[in-house]
Design a protein around this motif. Structure first.
Motif, mmCIF file in Angstrom:
data_model
loop_
_atom_site.group_PDB
_atom_site.id
_atom_site.type_symbol
_atom_site.label_atom_id
_atom_site.label_comp_id
_atom_site.label_asym_id
_atom_site.label_seq_id
_atom_site.Cartn_x
_atom_site.Cartn_y
_atom_site.Cartn_z
ATOM 1 N N ARG A 195 -4.934 3.242 3.115
ATOM 2 C CA ARG A 195 -5.862 2.108 3.056
ATOM 3 C C ARG A 195 -7.266 2.573 2.662
ATOM 4 O O ARG A 195 -7.964 1.886 1.897
ATOM 5 C CB ARG A 195 -5.900 1.388 4.406
ATOM 6 N N VAL A 196 -7.688 3.724 3.179
ATOM 7 C CA VAL A 196 -8.998 4.261 2.800
ATOM 8 C C VAL A 196 -9.019 4.592 1.308
ATOM 9 O O VAL A 196 -10.011 4.328 0.612
ATOM 10 C CB VAL A 196 -9.336 5.507 3.644
ATOM 11 N N ALA A 197 -7.923 5.173 0.800
ATOM 12 C CA ALA A 197 -7.850 5.491 -0.624
ATOM 13 C C ALA A 197 -7.943 4.223 -1.470
ATOM 14 O O ALA A 197 -8.586 4.210 -2.527
ATOM 15 C CB ALA A 197 -6.558 6.242 -0.929
ATOM 16 N N VAL B 179 4.675 0.227 8.139
ATOM 17 C CA VAL B 179 3.434 0.536 7.424
ATOM 18 C C VAL B 179 3.587 0.199 5.945
ATOM 19 O O VAL B 179 2.652 -0.303 5.306
ATOM 20 C CB VAL B 179 3.050 2.016 7.617
ATOM 21 N N GLN B 180 4.773 0.468 5.373
ATOM 22 C CA GLN B 180 5.037 0.072 3.991
ATOM 23 C C GLN B 180 4.799 -1.421 3.803
ATOM 24 O O GLN B 180 4.104 -1.858 2.882
ATOM 25 C CB GLN B 180 6.485 0.391 3.614
ATOM 26 N N LEU B 181 5.404 -2.209 4.692
ATOM 27 C CA LEU B 181 5.291 -3.660 4.584
ATOM 28 C C LEU B 181 3.836 -4.103 4.687
ATOM 29 O O LEU B 181 3.367 -4.949 3.915
ATOM 30 C CB LEU B 181 6.127 -4.325 5.673
ATOM 31 N N ALA B 182 3.093 -3.524 5.633
ATOM 32 C CA ALA B 182 1.690 -3.907 5.803
ATOM 33 C C ALA B 182 0.874 -3.583 4.553
ATOM 34 O O ALA B 182 0.029 -4.374 4.126
ATOM 35 C CB ALA B 182 1.107 -3.197 7.024
ATOM 36 N N LEU B 183 1.125 -2.420 3.938
ATOM 37 C CA LEU B 183 0.371 -2.052 2.741
ATOM 38 C C LEU B 183 0.740 -2.927 1.546
ATOM 39 O O LEU B 183 -0.121 -3.307 0.739
ATOM 40 C CB LEU B 183 0.620 -0.585 2.399
ATOM 41 N N LEU B 184 2.024 -3.255 1.415
ATOM 42 C CA LEU B 184 2.432 -4.119 0.314
ATOM 43 C C LEU B 184 1.826 -5.511 0.464
ATOM 44 O O LEU B 184 1.408 -6.130 -0.524
ATOM 45 C CB LEU B 184 3.963 -4.196 0.256
#
Length: 557
Positions: A443-445, A470-475
């Motif tokens: 998320r920082v990147a 975490v994959q789902l949250a980032l997508l």
């Protein structure tokens, strides 16, 4: 008749010292692994999966406090499990370990032959070089390494990810163990190589009666390959049992969350119509305007040891439309990373052109600066791309400082706002990267890439090493950013489940060439190329028993 028990662990607890007391990594973990069977540990990052494996081999830090009520191991077929007082004694001969990252597990300065010779000397005292070489060739051939004699003289960096993983399996088997511990063995592999590695594990279990304890964040892989699942969360077992029962009728809310959070099982969010059925490479139609395109890109590299040049990318075209997502997929060695480097200007093509808003991208300094303000790259390994000496706020503000945008105060405020935009507290700006989890680092990147308000984000395997939740949250984060900001996303990935959940269009690469390109829905439902069909067939699907799904069950069932 039940299979004989190879490993029995009862009541494992590991605690680490911390300010004001201790932190519990795992608490009261128990498991049994029978001969010829696969038991999978699944759960999110930090759930205790790798800590459990390390404790089984006596690899926990010296500062850790480890307690076990009972640890038993059966050294020989047909023998009863006997108590183990020193877990370190199991390493190699009784228990083999396949670590998560093959590139880091092997010494880059030692040839493949040297890694095996060292283990043979350790386990058997063998010093005869010719005999060690003969055994190494046989070991590599046994795990399906092609041209094993030629591989002896190669260094780890000269092998593909799939070959490196097979080498690690062969190394883990040199002591002829009865149990294999595999820590995320397929997380960075494309689907076809992943399937071959998992098929290898299955063959070893069938032929040798090898027991397998598999650590994975991929529930689809676990559901297909494991006989039993153990679900960990926060260092505790929240659910365990036969795979069909745990997947088909999960009892714990967290297990139900894992089952429903697989990216490939999520319905794709409705998007505006593309306005054309043309393939992305065609660059025609009345859909959203084209922001980034490539025409006839080609790149070759010198071959190894004086051989001819190797073509990495061969005449590739692509079109990325504003506000849409184009996924580039293919096996290892297909040319995905080289194509990404050409598109972002990290390398110059031998032939072809990259276009931004229909205009060829220049090679001069001013042209490159202007290009980077509009096209930003998010690297595969965010932790490696974040300067550990800087605070997170300064890392996010770096692009603004480089382009001399705003005052120091303005840049600091912008960094805090970007942290909140990617779902992190603004207070993270004062922290260092070492305190971030994998998902937080990614998320920082992304926040840093957004600092210049780019029109295109190029994402290199953004979720490959992250657990499902975490994959789902980032997508979902990327989808929300795209909708709010109208950013175009170019997604390079080997995970077709992620592609199915996110992409509007797909470009399939094979040996540097475009194998197939088109709208994502059409490609998944009716692929035109046999190669694309093979990729889709290799995707691990969640193995569900023929029972009603959990959301249709009553609480009593």
């Amino acid at each position: 008749m039940s299979a004989e028990t190879v490993l029995r662990l009862d009541g494992l607890t590991v605690r680490h010292p911390a300010r004001g007391g201790e932190v519990t990594a795992v608490e009261d973990i128990s498991l049994t692994v029978p001969a010829g069977r696969c038991v999978a540990l699944v759960g999110e990052s930090g759930s205790g999966k790798s800590t459990t494996l390390n404790a089984l081999l006596g690899l926990t830090p010296a500062t850790a406090r480890t307690r076990v009520r009972r640890l038993e191991f059966a050294d020989a077929p047909g023998g009863a499990p006997r108590p183990v007082t020193d877990p370190a004694a199991l390493r190699g001969r009784s228990v083999g370990l396949v670590p998560q990252d093959p590139a880091r597990a092997l010494d880059p300065l030692v040839r493949i032959e040297g890694h095996f010779a060292e283990l043979y000397r350790h386990f058997t005292g063998l010093k005869d070089r010719a005999e060690a070489r003969r055994r190494t060739v046989a070991a590599l051939a046994a795990v399906g390494v092609d041209r094993p004699e030629a591989r002896l003289r190669q260094y780890p960096h000269e092998l593909s990810g799939g070959l490196l993983q097979r080498v690690l399996v062969a190394l883990a088997l040199t002591g002829e163990p009865r149990l294999l511990l595999a820590d995320e063995p397929t997380s960075n592999l494309d689907v076809t190589v992943q399937r071959r590695v998992l098929d290898l594990f299955d063959a070893l279990r069938a032929e040798r009666g090898l027991a397998l304890l598999l650590v994975t964040h991929d529930l689809a892989v676990a559901s297909q390959r494991a006989d039993e699942l153990i679900v960990l969360r926060g260092g505790r077992v929240v659910e365990s049992g036969p795979t069909d029962r745990v997947i088909g009728a999960p009892r714990h809310p967290y297990t139900r969350q894992l089952v429903t959070s697989l990216p490939g099982r999520l319905p794709r969010t409705a998007r505006p119509a593309a306005g054309t059925d043309a393939a992305p490479a065609a660059g025609t139609g009345d859909g959203p305007p084209v922001v980034l395109a490539a025409r006839g890109l080609a790149k070759s590299y010198p071959g190894a040891r004086g051989s001819g040049p190797v073509a990495a990318v061969r005449g590739v075209d692509l079109t990325l439309r504003r506000g849409r997502t184009l996924a580039v997929v293919g096996e290892s060695g297909a040319g995905k990373t080289t194509l990404l480097r050409l598109l972002t200007g990290l390398e110059r093509p031998d032939a072809g052109t990259v276009l931004l808003d229909g205009t060829p991208v220049g090679t001069g300094r001013r042209a490159r600066v202007a290009f980077t303000r509009r096209v930003q790259l998010v690297h595969q390994n965010p932790a490696g791309s974040l300067n550990p000496a800087l605070t997170i706020g300064r890392i996010i503000a770096e692009p603004l400082a480089a382009h001399r945008i705003g005052t120091a105060r303005h840049r600091a405020e912008r960094a805090r706002a970007l942290l909140e935009a990617v779902g992190l507290p603004a207070g993270f700006a004062a922290q260092r990267p070492a305190r971030l989890s994998g998902g937080q680092a990614q998320r920082v990147a992304i926040a840093r890439a957004l600092a210049l308000d780019p029109e295109v984000l190029v994402l290199d395997e953004p979720v490959s090493a992250l657990d499902q939740a975490v994959q789902l949250a980032l997508l979902e984060l990327l989808d929300g950013l795209q909708r709010r900001l109208g950013i175009a996303l170019l997604l390079v990935t080997h995970d077709l489940g992620v592609v199915r959940a996110t992409a509007d269009e797909v470009l399939v690469l094979h040996r540097g060439r475009t194998e197939e390109a088109g709208l994502a829905d059409a490609l998944f439902t009716a692929p035109a190329s046999p190669y694309t069909r093979a990729l889709l067939d290799a995707v691990p699907a969640l193995r569900l028993p023929v029972t009603p799904p959990f959301h249709e069950r009553t609480p009593s069932s």
